[in-house]
Design a protein around this motif. Sequence first.
Motif, PDB file in Angstrom:
ATOM      1  N   UNK A   6      20.276  16.463   1.738  1.00 49.67           N
ATOM      2  CA  UNK A   6      18.934  16.503   1.150  1.00 49.67           C
ATOM      3  C   UNK A   6      18.608  15.145   0.556  1.00 49.67           C
ATOM      4  N   UNK A   7      17.446  14.612   0.930  1.00 50.04           N
ATOM      5  CA  UNK A   7      17.001  13.308   0.433  1.00 50.04           C
ATOM      6  C   UNK A   7      15.550  13.433  -0.025  1.00 50.04           C
ATOM      7  N   UNK A   8      15.064  12.495  -0.842  1.00 49.09           N
ATOM      8  CA  UNK A   8      13.650  12.524  -1.232  1.00 49.09           C
ATOM      9  C   UNK A   8      12.739  12.553  -0.009  1.00 49.09           C
ATOM     10  N   UNK A   9      11.578  13.154  -0.181  1.00 49.30           N
ATOM     11  CA  UNK A   9      10.661  13.377   0.946  1.00 49.30           C
ATOM     12  C   UNK A   9      10.264  12.085   1.649  1.00 49.30           C
ATOM     13  N   UNK A  10      10.197  10.980   0.905  1.00 46.12           N
ATOM     14  CA  UNK A  10       9.759   9.714   1.497  1.00 46.12           C
ATOM     15  C   UNK A  10      10.930   8.813   1.891  1.00 46.12           C
ATOM     16  N   UNK A  31       9.591  20.732  -1.577  1.00 48.47           N
ATOM     17  CA  UNK A  31       8.415  20.299  -2.339  1.00 48.47           C
ATOM     18  C   UNK A  31       8.404  18.782  -2.494  1.00 48.47           C
ATOM     19  N   UNK A  32       9.546  18.224  -2.917  1.00 47.77           N
ATOM     20  CA  UNK A  32       9.646  16.780  -3.107  1.00 47.77           C
ATOM     21  C   UNK A  32      10.791  16.164  -2.316  1.00 47.77           C
ATOM     22  N   UNK A  33      11.359  16.965  -1.415  1.00 47.17           N
ATOM     23  CA  UNK A  33      12.500  16.461  -0.656  1.00 47.17           C
ATOM     24  C   UNK A  33      12.507  17.059   0.743  1.00 47.17           C
ATOM     25  N   UNK A  54      22.355   4.867   5.055  1.00 47.06           N
ATOM     26  CA  UNK A  54      21.143   4.743   4.249  1.00 47.06           C
ATOM     27  C   UNK A  54      20.143   3.791   4.897  1.00 47.06           C
ATOM     28  N   UNK A  55      18.918   3.889   4.467  1.00 45.41           N
ATOM     29  CA  UNK A  55      17.929   2.860   4.778  1.00 45.41           C
ATOM     30  C   UNK A  55      17.877   1.897   3.594  1.00 45.41           C
ATOM     31  N   UNK A  56      17.538   2.418   2.419  1.00 44.07           N
ATOM     32  CA  UNK A  56      17.636   1.684   1.166  1.00 44.07           C
ATOM     33  C   UNK A  56      18.823   2.254   0.388  1.00 44.07           C
TER      34      UNK A  56
END
Length: 635
Positions: free
Chosen positions: A173-177, A197-199, A232-234
């Motif tokens: 699970x990662x943040x939505x963006x 909702x946010x992820x 990861x990306x960031x």
Amino acid sequence: MRLTALLLLIGLSASAADPEFPVSAIPAALLKNADVVQRLEEVTIKMNSLRDVRMTQRIVLTILNEKGDQYSGFSSWYDKERTITGFHGALYDASGKQIRKLKQSEVRDASGVSDNNLYDDSRIKSHDFYYKVYPYTIEYEVEFRDRNSAIFSPWVPQGTDNYAVEQSRLSVTVPADYELRFKQFNYNGQPVQVPGKNDKTFVWEVKEIPAKRKESLASPWRTRSVMVYLAPSDFAYGSYTGKMKSWEDFGKFIGVLNAGRDVLPANIKTKVHELTDNVQDPREKIRVLYEYMQQNTRYISVQLGVGGWQTFDAAYVASNRYGDCKALSNYMYSLLKEAGIRSHWALVKAGEGETDFMEDFAVNQFNHMILCVPMQKDTVWLECTSQIKPAGYLGDFTDNRPVLLVTEDGGKLVRTPAYSLDQNLRSGIVKASIDAEGNLSGISSTRFTGPQQDWYHSLINSVSPEKQLQILKEKLNLSSYDIRKFNYTPHPDAKPVPEITEELEITVSSYANVSGKRLFITPNVLNRATIKLSQDGERKSDIWFPIDTRELDTVEITIPDGYTPENIVKPVAIETRFGKYSANVKVEGKKILYIRSCELRAGQYPAKDYPVLEEFLNSIYKTDRNRVILVKKEA
């Protein structure tokens, strides 16, 4: 109402006591070839932010036999950035009945410092039930919190051979963006994506993977079983943040992380100029400074804080005269810079034969650092942790594989040199004599080049002559023999790769078999093939040869008076896509002359070609043991 409630309570208690992991529930197909069956694995990763990653790993394993005991415990490392927030476990018998639970007082908490680490702030928590009544089942659940997000462990449901999987599940699970990057191997379809909702959550799952039999010369594991690499990306790493969407990004981050650590003390700058100002040839300058570095530093691993990727500075190495691979490579980089020679740090996945690498997926696959010095026409590579290797030679620890150069413009993948057949050579000459009782005495001179000399180079530089003799006797594997003299002469300046010459004087009692008036002699005295393949059933894995190899042998054996050849094997010549082999024996007067050549060619070959490989290698094994039969003439 009270009676109903009581009956419900009794029912719940009985249900809770039902065996959860009985061995009888394992599908029969998963027991074949298995030493252990993974009943359940659940890995859950949640990135709350770049500096807050939570992970829970639950694993249930049924140990079927003594060979499976290697999987019977659980251990995990932690440090200041990664904490273990929970550690639980349970032991079950064959029926699935819980025997006991792990007690927190039983969890060992030890330093993670290895023998060659001077500093290391990591520690290891571990536990083992040490149960030996087979089959049995163990369960562990461990929870982590990580303040770094640069490294995600790959998901490997089936870790090795003879290991079956009933069920394994990975949830991330990662943040939505946030862009979670991944690369799949042998996984059918794409992960299930669940928006929140946010992820957002990615889910991979596999069930009922039969155990794989161990196969000789097998291709890398990711080509053979399900694996998912995450990247990861960031990301955050210590107090730093970076990007890893490309090799260029990752190289830029390593450059920023290590910027400004190349400043030498004044006395070392002076020394650099003393050594190189009057040297015109850039290659000679590199050699002089490399040998200065070797003579004045030594390798010690240092792993503190962000030490896994960040080097100690050049002044630290100059003052303390030691460092890890990063520190020593950076020190050499700094010496060269002071002499006006440009170089680059190079990250590499090191290890003999470890040439498998995902070039199309930017993720940290590295465990070592070397130095790359680009010249006008070619490149000089430097292994800065070695105090004995000549400048420009890497050996089989880092040869023939992609490395990430850290340049001014970011990361760039290039390859280290691959050693050719002539650069990875064993060439031996044996001159011996055999008496009428079959005893052999003789001398041999063998030249080893490139990677073939690495083992001997390490031998003569790491152990005493007495220990060398013991190891050499074990390696020769000749019954009833004595090494009367031995000597190794290194030739580090040989071109294009270093060499070592081995000189032996040996005697072997009853080397030849004596039967009545006949002598049975094996002319291949010192270099018989040791690989003999035998496999039941269909080959599953591709075939993997990591490096080109060539062997040349000439043997001259003087035979006793009065013997003539009765049987001489015919010349053998075999050529396949895997390599070629030839052996030829002649008896001329009182001498047996034996000439042998063997080449193996690096590459990955399809599994369907295994019968050809089996026939090829087994023919070599057999031919290397062919005997000449001599008969004594009647008086």
